[in-house]
Design an enzyme around this catalytic site. Structure first.
Site, PDB file in Angstrom:
ATOM      1  N   ARG A 229       0.867  -1.079   0.032  1.00 25.80           N
ATOM      2  CA  ARG A 229       0.079  -0.144   0.132  1.00 25.80           C
ATOM      3  C   ARG A 229       0.772   1.176   0.174  1.00 25.80           C
ATOM      4  NH1 ARG A 229      -3.364  -2.281  -1.717  1.00 25.80           N
ATOM      5  NH2 ARG A 229      -5.635  -3.071  -0.880  1.00 25.80           N
ATOM      6  N   HIS A 277      -1.324  -0.050  -9.952  1.00 32.35           N
ATOM      7  CA  HIS A 277      -2.014  -1.104  -9.262  1.00 32.35           C
ATOM      8  C   HIS A 277      -2.586  -2.029  -9.664  1.00 32.35           C
ATOM      9  CE1 HIS A 277      -4.274  -1.226  -4.645  1.00 32.35           C
ATOM     10  NE2 HIS A 277      -4.077  -2.365  -5.430  1.00 32.35           N
TER      11      HIS A 277
HETATM   12  P1  NAP Z   1      -2.016 -10.948   5.317  1.00 35.49           P
HETATM   13  O1  NAP Z   1      -2.212 -12.385   4.962  1.00 35.49           O
HETATM   14  O2  NAP Z   1      -3.023 -10.247   6.312  1.00 35.49           O
HETATM   15  O3  NAP Z   1      -0.359 -10.847   5.762  1.00 35.49           O
HETATM   16  C1  NAP Z   1       0.013  -9.577   6.373  1.00 35.49           C
HETATM   17  C2  NAP Z   1       1.262  -9.865   6.766  1.00 35.49           C
HETATM   18  O4  NAP Z   1       1.871  -8.639   7.563  1.00 35.49           O
HETATM   19  C3  NAP Z   1       1.499 -10.802   8.177  1.00 35.49           C
HETATM   20  O5  NAP Z   1       2.669 -11.662   7.946  1.00 35.49           O
HETATM   21  C4  NAP Z   1       1.510  -9.973   9.228  1.00 35.49           C
HETATM   22  O6  NAP Z   1       1.986 -10.633  10.546  1.00 35.49           O
HETATM   23  C5  NAP Z   1       2.412  -8.788   8.702  1.00 35.49           C
HETATM   24  N1  NAP Z   1       2.081  -7.679   9.539  1.00 35.49           N
HETATM   25  C6  NAP Z   1       0.946  -6.900   9.693  1.00 35.49           C
HETATM   26  N2  NAP Z   1       1.162  -5.950  10.511  1.00 35.49           N
HETATM   27  C7  NAP Z   1       2.353  -5.829  10.840  1.00 35.49           C
HETATM   28  C8  NAP Z   1       3.389  -5.099  11.943  1.00 35.49           C
HETATM   29  N3  NAP Z   1       2.993  -4.192  12.316  1.00 35.49           N
HETATM   30  N4  NAP Z   1       4.562  -5.520  12.084  1.00 35.49           N
HETATM   31  C9  NAP Z   1       5.060  -6.667  11.188  1.00 35.49           C
HETATM   32  N5  NAP Z   1       4.437  -7.426  10.388  1.00 35.49           N
HETATM   33  C10 NAP Z   1       2.979  -7.008  10.231  1.00 35.49           C
HETATM   34  O7  NAP Z   1      -1.987 -10.064   4.045  1.00 35.49           O
HETATM   35  P2  NAP Z   1      -1.777 -10.577   2.457  1.00 35.49           P
HETATM   36  O8  NAP Z   1      -2.986 -11.390   1.840  1.00 35.49           O
HETATM   37  O9  NAP Z   1      -0.337 -11.070   2.347  1.00 35.49           O
HETATM   38  O10 NAP Z   1      -1.810  -9.134   1.889  1.00 35.49           O
HETATM   39  C11 NAP Z   1      -0.800  -7.911   2.035  1.00 35.49           C
HETATM   40  C12 NAP Z   1      -1.205  -6.532   1.575  1.00 35.49           C
HETATM   41  O11 NAP Z   1      -1.125  -6.746  -0.051  1.00 35.49           O
HETATM   42  C13 NAP Z   1      -2.733  -6.383   1.597  1.00 35.49           C
HETATM   43  O12 NAP Z   1      -3.008  -5.900   2.824  1.00 35.49           O
HETATM   44  C14 NAP Z   1      -2.777  -5.425   0.268  1.00 35.49           C
HETATM   45  O13 NAP Z   1      -2.634  -3.988   1.049  1.00 35.49           O
HETATM   46  C15 NAP Z   1      -1.531  -5.805  -0.419  1.00 35.49           C
HETATM   47  N6  NAP Z   1      -2.172  -6.241  -1.794  1.00 35.49           N
HETATM   48  C16 NAP Z   1      -1.933  -5.435  -2.969  1.00 35.49           C
HETATM   49  C17 NAP Z   1      -2.353  -5.963  -4.299  1.00 35.49           C
HETATM   50  C18 NAP Z   1      -1.834  -5.044  -5.354  1.00 35.49           C
HETATM   51  O14 NAP Z   1      -2.302  -5.307  -6.514  1.00 35.49           O
HETATM   52  N7  NAP Z   1      -0.899  -4.057  -5.317  1.00 35.49           N
HETATM   53  C19 NAP Z   1      -2.929  -6.967  -4.413  1.00 35.49           C
HETATM   54  C20 NAP Z   1      -3.544  -7.683  -3.133  1.00 35.49           C
HETATM   55  C21 NAP Z   1      -2.940  -7.352  -1.832  1.00 35.49           C
HETATM   56  P3  NAP Z   1       1.692 -11.866  10.964  1.00 35.49           P
HETATM   57  O15 NAP Z   1       1.992 -12.923  10.008  1.00 35.49           O
HETATM   58  O16 NAP Z   1       2.316 -12.013  12.341  1.00 35.49           O
HETATM   59  O17 NAP Z   1       0.217 -11.738  11.098  1.00 35.49           O
END
Ligand code: NAP
Length: 314
Positions: A229, A277
């Site tokens: 993001r 994006h």
């Molecule tokens: P997810 O499964 O919720 O994983 C988030 C990861 O971030 C987890 O490993 C979490 O730790 C870690 N995290 C969260 N807060 C943290 C903090 N304060 N300190 C350290 N680590 C932290 O999310 P996801 O499905 O992988 O997606 C990640 C992000 O990608 C989405 O939220 C979205 O913003 C982005 N995204 C972008 C696109 C695009 O096209 N550009 C598409 C899809 C998603 P834990 O494992 O310990 O919980």
């Protein structure tokens, strides 16, 4: 796969209108496949709505008008624009879809390889100059750091490790991942990052995570790849780090304001790559199956999958 239903479920599709054409048939097919009898529409009397298939940019922002709402199924992985909505008291599920994950792995791997191999110097430099002698290191000698080891970050880290990159990662909870060195302190991860990939959700804790101080912790000449993001990075601090060369390049897919405004300095910057994006898009067919499966679980008394932790914000 059948579900004991005494009446059709009312499923409100609440996203931008143009999405309905894309999702109507895949959702109907998926609901049929999971044995769900459902009335799917973009307009249903609020008091009759059982579930909402949702995009945070939909006009639906007040959930208090849906007294029977059982859950909101988000079409996006990111939930920062809905997680704080106090009118939403029903469970919120985010999108976790194998195709979304595959798309992100492909995008991240491609952009890591671009910078690792120095592809630009050959692709952009077709000028008759034989640039021999600049040999990239092998992947095993390149440190790539993935911030966020969730659904997407973990898959990317595994894929990069399979290519033999020296992969490091950071997440809130400790993870044992073969081929990936886990860091609990972000500075320790940043300090080794020749290439850094941001796959964190946007929360109060992660906003401006890469500020001037933390950018300074990166090794000289680091490359940043951000499909997470926009607000994870302080834009002004990034521009300053690019100006000194401390950060050699930033490949950015996400921005504080999207579309990125025409006059924004990122557009014209020689060491910034802007993508609109598109790192990974939710795919209607596979996402519809994920949604139908989750509703079937809920109707059968099983716990919903991928429920957002409203306190953590993701
Ligand atoms: P997810 O499964 O919720 O994983 C988030 C990861 O971030 C987890 O490993 C979490 O730790 C870690 N995290 C969260 N807060 C943290 C903090 N304060 N300190 C350290 N680590 C932290 O999310 P996801 O499905 O992988 O997606 C990640 C992000 O990608 C989405 O939220 C979205 O913003 C982005 N995204 C972008 C696109 C695009 O096209 N550009 C598409 C899809 C998603 P834990 O494992 O310990 O919980």
């Amino acid at each position: 796969m059948s579900t004991a239903q005494d009446k059709p479920l009312n499923i409100l599709f609440a996203a931008k209108q143009e999405r309905w054409a894309q999702y109507e048939q895949p959702l109907k097919t998926a609901f049929d496949a999971f044995g769900l009898i459902a009335h799917l529409a973009t307009d249903i009397a609020p008091e009759e709505v059982d579930y909402i298939v949702y995009a945070p940019n939909s006009p639906v922002q007040d959930f208090s008008v849906f007294p029977e709402l059982k859950a909101v199924l988000n079409l996006w992985a990111g939930v920062e624009d809905v997680v704080g909505n106090r009118t939403l008291t029903a469970p919120l599920c985010r999108m976790v879809d194998p195709s979304l994950t595959d798309g992100m792995v492909e995008w991240v791997t491609g952009h890591v390889l671009r910078h690792h191999l120095g592809m630009d110097s050959h692709i952009l430099g077709q000028d008759g100059v034989w640039r021999a002698g600049i040999v990239p290191p092998l992947a095993q000698d390149r440190k790539v750091v993935v911030l966020g080891l969730g659904e997407l970050g973990l898959a990317c880290a595994r894929s990069l490790a399979a290519l033999k990159f020296d992969v490091h990662g950071w997440s809130r909870s400790k993870k044992e991942i073969q081929g990936v060195t886990h860091h609990t302190e972000v500075d320790n991860a940043l300090a080794v990052a020749e290439i850094i990939v941001l796959l964190l959700p946007l929360t109060p804790e992660t906003t401006n995570l890469l500020d001037a101080r933390r950018l300074g912790v990166l090794p000289e000449g680091a490359v940043i790849i951000n499909p997470g993001r926009g607000p994870l990075i302080d834009d002004d601090a990034l521009l300053a780090a690019l100006a000194t060369g401390h950060v050699a390049h930033a490949t950015l897919d996400v921005f504080r304001q999207e579309p990125l405004p025409k006059g924004h300095p990122f557009w014209a910057h020689p060491n910034v790559t802007v993508t609109p994006h598109i790192a990974s898009e939710t795919r209607a067919v596979s996402a519809s199956r994920v949604i139908a499966e989750n509703i079937r679980r809920s109707e059968n008394g099983l716990p919903l999958l991928h429920v957002v932790d409203r306190t953590a914000g993701y």
